[in-house]
Write a protein that holds these residues in place. Structure first.
Motif, PDB file in Angstrom:
ATOM      1  N   LYS A 169       0.817  -1.209   0.000  1.00 20.48           N
ATOM      2  CA  LYS A 169       0.000   0.000   0.000  1.00 20.48           C
ATOM      3  C   LYS A 169       0.857   1.267   0.000  1.00 20.48           C
ATOM      4  O   LYS A 169       0.620   2.189  -0.794  1.00 20.48           O
ATOM      5  CB  LYS A 169      -0.930  -0.001   1.224  1.00 20.48           C
ATOM      6  CG  LYS A 169      -1.831   1.232   1.284  1.00 20.48           C
ATOM      7  CD  LYS A 169      -2.867   1.115   2.398  1.00 20.48           C
ATOM      8  CE  LYS A 169      -2.240   1.213   3.771  1.00 20.48           C
ATOM      9  NZ  LYS A 169      -3.255   1.246   4.852  1.00 20.48           N
ATOM     10  N   LYS A 189       0.192   3.900  -3.097  1.00 17.03           N
ATOM     11  CA  LYS A 189       0.076   5.343  -2.872  1.00 17.03           C
ATOM     12  C   LYS A 189       0.877   6.176  -3.873  1.00 17.03           C
ATOM     13  O   LYS A 189       0.392   7.222  -4.325  1.00 17.03           O
ATOM     14  CB  LYS A 189       0.465   5.681  -1.434  1.00 17.03           C
ATOM     15  CG  LYS A 189      -0.579   5.221  -0.418  1.00 17.03           C
ATOM     16  CD  LYS A 189      -0.578   6.068   0.829  1.00 17.03           C
ATOM     17  CE  LYS A 189      -1.813   5.775   1.692  1.00 17.03           C
ATOM     18  NZ  LYS A 189      -1.942   6.698   2.809  1.00 17.03           N
ATOM     19  N   ASP A 202      -7.059   6.843  -6.415  1.00 19.70           N
ATOM     20  CA  ASP A 202      -7.992   7.170  -5.345  1.00 19.70           C
ATOM     21  C   ASP A 202      -8.590   5.890  -4.769  1.00 19.70           C
ATOM     22  O   ASP A 202      -9.105   5.063  -5.509  1.00 19.70           O
ATOM     23  CB  ASP A 202      -9.106   8.071  -5.892  1.00 19.70           C
ATOM     24  CG  ASP A 202     -10.087   8.478  -4.799  1.00 19.70           C
ATOM     25  OD1 ASP A 202      -9.630   8.909  -3.726  1.00 19.70           O
ATOM     26  OD2 ASP A 202     -11.303   8.337  -5.023  1.00 19.70           O
ATOM     27  N   PHE A 203      -8.493   5.698  -3.456  1.00 22.06           N
ATOM     28  CA  PHE A 203      -9.089   4.517  -2.834  1.00 22.06           C
ATOM     29  C   PHE A 203      -9.499   4.842  -1.406  1.00 22.06           C
ATOM     30  O   PHE A 203      -8.987   5.777  -0.775  1.00 22.06           O
ATOM     31  CB  PHE A 203      -8.130   3.322  -2.877  1.00 22.06           C
ATOM     32  CG  PHE A 203      -6.861   3.495  -2.073  1.00 22.06           C
ATOM     33  CD1 PHE A 203      -6.780   3.060  -0.748  1.00 22.06           C
ATOM     34  CD2 PHE A 203      -5.743   4.088  -2.650  1.00 22.06           C
ATOM     35  CE1 PHE A 203      -5.614   3.208  -0.021  1.00 22.06           C
ATOM     36  CE2 PHE A 203      -4.569   4.244  -1.922  1.00 22.06           C
ATOM     37  CZ  PHE A 203      -4.504   3.804  -0.595  1.00 22.06           C
ATOM     38  N   HIS A 204     -10.441   4.050  -0.889  1.00 21.85           N
ATOM     39  CA  HIS A 204     -10.968   4.224   0.458  1.00 21.85           C
ATOM     40  C   HIS A 204     -10.111   3.381   1.400  1.00 21.85           C
ATOM     41  O   HIS A 204     -10.200   2.151   1.416  1.00 21.85           O
ATOM     42  CB  HIS A 204     -12.431   3.770   0.508  1.00 21.85           C
ATOM     43  CG  HIS A 204     -13.166   4.210   1.734  1.00 21.85           C
ATOM     44  ND1 HIS A 204     -12.836   3.769   3.000  1.00 21.85           N
ATOM     45  CD2 HIS A 204     -14.224   5.054   1.891  1.00 21.85           C
ATOM     46  CE1 HIS A 204     -13.659   4.317   3.888  1.00 21.85           C
ATOM     47  NE2 HIS A 204     -14.513   5.101   3.224  1.00 21.85           N
ATOM     48  N   GLU A 205      -9.299   4.052   2.201  1.00 24.72           N
ATOM     49  CA  GLU A 205      -8.298   3.333   2.978  1.00 24.72           C
ATOM     50  C   GLU A 205      -8.913   2.394   4.012  1.00 24.72           C
ATOM     51  O   GLU A 205      -8.402   1.295   4.233  1.00 24.72           O
ATOM     52  CB  GLU A 205      -7.356   4.335   3.655  1.00 24.72           C
ATOM     53  CG  GLU A 205      -6.079   3.698   4.163  1.00 24.72           C
ATOM     54  CD  GLU A 205      -4.906   4.655   4.148  1.00 24.72           C
ATOM     55  OE1 GLU A 205      -3.830   4.237   4.595  1.00 24.72           O
ATOM     56  OE2 GLU A 205      -5.060   5.804   3.697  1.00 24.72           O
ATOM     57  N   LEU A 206     -10.008   2.782   4.636  1.00 21.37           N
ATOM     58  CA  LEU A 206     -10.614   1.922   5.655  1.00 21.37           C
ATOM     59  C   LEU A 206     -11.224   0.675   5.029  1.00 21.37           C
ATOM     60  O   LEU A 206     -11.120  -0.430   5.585  1.00 21.37           O
ATOM     61  CB  LEU A 206     -11.669   2.697   6.443  1.00 21.37           C
ATOM     62  CG  LEU A 206     -11.135   3.793   7.379  1.00 21.37           C
ATOM     63  CD1 LEU A 206     -12.293   4.478   8.094  1.00 21.37           C
ATOM     64  CD2 LEU A 206     -10.153   3.202   8.392  1.00 21.37           C
ATOM     65  N   LYS A 207     -11.873   0.832   3.868  1.00 26.25           N
ATOM     66  CA  LYS A 207     -12.437  -0.336   3.189  1.00 26.25           C
ATOM     67  C   LYS A 207     -11.335  -1.288   2.730  1.00 26.25           C
ATOM     68  O   LYS A 207     -11.465  -2.510   2.830  1.00 26.25           O
ATOM     69  CB  LYS A 207     -13.279   0.098   1.989  1.00 26.25           C
ATOM     70  CG  LYS A 207     -14.584   0.781   2.357  1.00 26.25           C
ATOM     71  CD  LYS A 207     -15.380   1.135   1.103  1.00 26.25           C
ATOM     72  CE  LYS A 207     -16.703   1.805   1.464  1.00 26.25           C
ATOM     73  NZ  LYS A 207     -17.487   2.165   0.233  1.00 26.25           N
ATOM     74  N   TYR A 245     -14.116  -5.103  -2.486  1.00 22.65           N
ATOM     75  CA  TYR A 245     -13.554  -3.759  -2.617  1.00 22.65           C
ATOM     76  C   TYR A 245     -12.102  -3.822  -3.104  1.00 22.65           C
ATOM     77  O   TYR A 245     -11.705  -3.079  -4.010  1.00 22.65           O
ATOM     78  CB  TYR A 245     -13.610  -2.978  -1.301  1.00 22.65           C
ATOM     79  CG  TYR A 245     -13.042  -1.591  -1.494  1.00 22.65           C
ATOM     80  CD1 TYR A 245     -13.798  -0.597  -2.097  1.00 22.65           C
ATOM     81  CD2 TYR A 245     -11.721  -1.306  -1.155  1.00 22.65           C
ATOM     82  CE1 TYR A 245     -13.265   0.662  -2.356  1.00 22.65           C
ATOM     83  CE2 TYR A 245     -11.175  -0.061  -1.407  1.00 22.65           C
ATOM     84  CZ  TYR A 245     -11.954   0.928  -2.008  1.00 22.65           C
ATOM     85  OH  TYR A 245     -11.422   2.161  -2.278  1.00 22.65           O
ATOM     86  N   MET A 266     -10.577  -2.265  -6.541  1.00 25.87           N
ATOM     87  CA  MET A 266      -9.495  -1.282  -6.479  1.00 25.87           C
ATOM     88  C   MET A 266      -8.294  -1.750  -7.319  1.00 25.87           C
ATOM     89  O   MET A 266      -7.676  -0.962  -8.046  1.00 25.87           O
ATOM     90  CB  MET A 266      -9.077  -1.068  -5.018  1.00 25.87           C
ATOM     91  CG  MET A 266      -7.990  -0.025  -4.813  1.00 25.87           C
ATOM     92  SD  MET A 266      -6.311  -0.684  -5.020  1.00 25.87           S
ATOM     93  CE  MET A 266      -6.267  -1.904  -3.707  1.00 25.87           C
TER      94      MET A 266
END
Length: 536
Positions: free
Chosen positions: A164, A169, A174-179, A345, A349
């Motif tokens: 990650k 990064k 763009d991605f949802h880090e918690l998901k 998810y 991604m």
């Protein structure tokens, strides 16, 4: 420099205590991935051993313990001959300089077109892997492993976060880090869900398999650089080996090697069902792919090392195939479907990651594409209102298609078509470089490795076949769609021995691999016939 000189002096002193004499010659060997230095030491009679100087006592201790344990179990590893008191230097058996990586170089550099000899060698190595994983684990004291005794969820999360931060990064995706973190934790839990008392080699790759010649002209594999091993699942090493980005193993060969491994494993333990085995393996393929990209990101993006930057595209292609983006029109495999159901998810991604402009897919020659029946557009045969009603041939919907491929000599005439269709394509190979003009190849055929190497190194035959494949793709796709039963391809050259045989064999294997149709091969002038059966 002073420390290196002192270390070298101590290694020579260890050699003298072990052998009782001064070495005649000492040669430093090319560096490996660790900080250990290797030296080939030769005595006055020409006998050689390898001296090793390490910087980590714990790492050296792990290797020495494992090498001793494996040797007692009669596993194919180098014997340790002498060890210094502090375990920072030791002397081991010299296994030579030929690695599996070297021997299969031709297939790798040909974009994954491995010849029969290379394939058999890969199968031999894969069949040997359960021996060290299962027999090697028996009686092993895991506390000696370095840097940790067991594959666990914490180490999995470390590698996933490495991916990650070091690869994902820097792409600015763009991605949802918690998901994503939730899917990472679920993957880590699943990877460590099954108890497994196997030895996880961790760095099982072609460079770490040394080959020693044997009496029948083949090779016996020996395993090196296992000091990072630990207790863990046997799937990891198979995924690491078969999905190594630079190897470019075609999907058909991967399936064959998985089959060989699965049946070899059954000789040591009670194996799970094939479905369960493949599903578990898919988890480790995904994990290993992300792990490798993390390493390439750090070494390439941050340390700016060209080798690792160059390694990113083939690794991304592995990921592209894994998330169902292997090529235009490709259908998701059961493996991909399974992963998408488990980690929706993360897989979405990763799919978006493979579509980023900097990872734009470059179309490869047809012979290098992944297996699977593809049509560039699903509506390629869609009717136009002005066409009027369609008419059909009496041969429609009879199926299945059988393809016949011939090689022949123009001196003896073009092969006759016995199907009643009047024949198909006839390709003239005489415009390409002829190995039959050279004495070493005159008694060989296009099925023999020296001729294959000659033709592929020259390259003209590959350009010729690339055009053939494009014609064949369109024809076979249409015949399958309409349910036709027969198609014929013939390749002619001067003697029907080299270029035509090579071309016919490779087209036959290509069509069988890509479309799963039955292909009947006839090398007429060589009196060789072969049937490649249809795939379910």
């Amino acid at each position: 420099m002073r420390n290196q000189r002192i270390a070298m002096q101590r290694l020579i002193a260890l050699y003298k205590r072990w052998s009782g004499e001064e070495p005649l010659h000492t040669e430093k060997l090319p560096g490996a991935g660790s900080n250990r230095a290797y030296y080939r030491i030769t005595d006055k009679d020409g006998h050689t051993v390898v001296g090793v100087v390490g910087t980590s006592r714990d790492e050296n201790h792990a290797f020495l313990y494992l090498a001793d344990h494996f040797a007692k179990r009669r596993l194919p590893v180098p014997r340790v001959l002498a060890v210094d008191d502090d375990e920072l230097r030791y002397i081991q058996e010299d296994l030579g300089s030929v690695s599996l990586f070297d021997v299969i170089r031709g297939g790798r550099e040909a974009g994954g077109r491995y010849n029969q000899r290379e394939k058999e060698l890969l199968k031999k190595v894969v069949r040997e892997l359960p021996n060290i994983q299962i027999r090697g684990a028996r009686g092993l004291d895991w506390s000696n492993c370095y840097p940790q005794p067991e594959f666990d969820a914490e180490s999995v999360l470390f590698d996933l976060n490495y991916f990650k931060y070091c690869f994902l990064k820097p792409t600015d995706l763009d991605f949802h880090e918690l998901k994503l973190e939730a899917n990472f934790r679920l993957l880590a839990k699943d990877l460590t869900a099954e108890a497994c008392d196997a030895f996880l080699y961790r760095d099982f790759q072609a460079r770490n398999v040394m080959l020693r010649p044997v009496a029948d002209g083949g090779y016996a594999p020996y395993f090196i650089d296992f000091q990072g091993g630990r207790k863990g699942p046997y799937y990891y090493d198979l995924a690491s080996f078969l999905w190594q980005a630079s190897a470019k193993y075609p999907n058909k060969l991967r399936r064959e090697l998985i089959y060989e491994y699965y049946h070899s494993l059954s000789n040591y333990i009670e194996v799970p069902s094939k479905r369960h085995f493949v599903n578990r393996l898919s988890l480790f393929v995904l994990f290993r792919t992300l792990q490798v990209l993390g390493a390439y990101g750090f070494r390439g993006y941050f340390e700016r090392k060209k080798h690792f930057i160059d390694s990113i595209p083939p690794a991304i292609q592995n990921l592209r195939e894994l998330v169902g983006m292997g090529g235009q029109g490709a259908q998701p495999s059961p493996l991909t479907t399974h992963l998408c159901e488990q980690y929706p998810y993360m897989m979405d991604m990763l799919r978006r990651l493979t579509e980023l402009p900097q990872f734009a897919q470059i179309e490869e020659p047809a012979l290098n594409r992944a297996d699977g029946y593809r049509i560039t557009e699903s509506n390629v045969y869609q009717a136009h209102p002005m066409d009027g009603p369609a008419t059909y041939s009496k041969y429609d919907n009879k199926g299945p298609l059988v393809v016949r491929v011939f090689s022949f000599s123009y001196r003896k005439g073009i092969p006759e078509d016995e199907s009643g269709n009047g024949g198909g394509y006839v390709f003239d190979c005489r415009s390409t470089h002829n190995p039959g003009r050279y004495e070493p190849y005159k008694k060989l055929t296009g099925l023999d490795e020296p001729v294959i190497r000659f033709l592929e190194d020259d390259g003209e035959i590959l350009t010729f076949l690339d055009s053939v494949y494009k014609l064949a793709d369109a024809h076979v796709a249409r015949y399958i769609q309409r349910g036709f039963t027969s198609l014929m391809f013939s390749f002619g050259c001067t003697g029907g021995q080299h270029r035509s045989v090579y071309s016919a064999q490779h087209l036959a294997e290509y069509l069988n691999r890509k479309y799963g149709v039955e292909v009947r091969i006839c090398h007429r002038e060589q009196n060789i016939q072969q049937v490649l059966p249809a795939k379910p």
